[in-house]
Design an enzyme around this catalytic site. Sequence first.
Site, PDB file in Angstrom:
ATOM      1  N   HIS A  14     -60.550  62.212 -18.436  1.00  0.00           N
ATOM      2  CA  HIS A  14     -60.516  60.739 -18.407  1.00  0.00           C
ATOM      3  C   HIS A  14     -59.348  60.198 -19.222  1.00  0.00           C
ATOM      4  O   HIS A  14     -59.495  59.310 -20.067  1.00  0.00           O
ATOM      5  CB  HIS A  14     -61.839  60.166 -18.934  1.00  0.00           C
ATOM      6  N   ASP A  66     -66.213  55.382 -18.928  1.00  0.00           N
ATOM      7  CA  ASP A  66     -65.410  56.584 -19.185  1.00  0.00           C
ATOM      8  C   ASP A  66     -63.975  56.436 -18.683  1.00  0.00           C
ATOM      9  O   ASP A  66     -63.083  57.164 -19.125  1.00  0.00           O
ATOM     10  CB  ASP A  66     -66.061  57.814 -18.546  1.00  0.00           C
TER      11      ASP A  66
END
Length: 281
Positions: free
Chosen positions: A6, A180
Amino acid sequence: LFTYLHLAADKPCTDALLSAGTTGIAYETVHLPDNSLPLLAPMSEVAGRLAPQVGSYHLMRQGGGRGTLMGGVPGVYAAKVVVIGAGVSGQNAAAIALGMQAEVLLLDKNVARLRQMDAIYQGHCQTVASNAYEVERAVLDADLVIGAVLIPGAKAPTLISNELVSRMKPGSVLVDISIDQGGCFEDSHPTTHADPTYLVHNSVFYCVANMPGAVPHTSTYALTNVTLPYAVELANRGWRDALRSDPALALGLNTHEGMLTNAPVAEAHGYDAVALDEVLV
């Protein structure tokens, strides 16, 4: 390093991997030819199914919300649930919210996907083509908003402003599954399972990073089911040969020897990206 990265939402982590020269292969950017995300999908399913559960808890008075029962009772309105994004997590969120007998509205820019959901639920799930006007209209009428927006590898777009939240129902709840990837609400910031919520104006925000961590038994099996075959290939063939032989896995490469190989991550941080072919030669 083969895991969820991420990076588009985390410049310090990106810089650390580049400085260390790490070869980073991100689960969330492995793409199959049909554009599905096989290693992200199981955690999207878990987070999507969790979102109405945690949302329903925080809609209760002791959870900080307005004191609304998701399914209502005979003679009393059910909660109005808005799901923004009809991808894997959004579809699962809508399914669970419908199972809890809430009134569900699903928004997405992809009308074909909305048509598919309409066919599955035979009209019980309302579907609306997403745009700024429809998002505002839906959110102002909602008891629970679930943000389930994803642009693979990139930072999530901001769809709900602070000003819009200020006009929402007091005690409404917003669950940001997209946290995220940076979150899709202007006021989103990562929280923890120990301290999951905070107030913005008169609304409750739930922005727990790694939502599937709340159900580790389920999540571990779901994730291992799909990651293990790739891990075995990496172990048996070495990362470079494994990526050369599998174009889907190759798209998971984000960093290598101080270089970024994922264009959306590079764009998020104002860096240059190098072509995968240059790294895999």
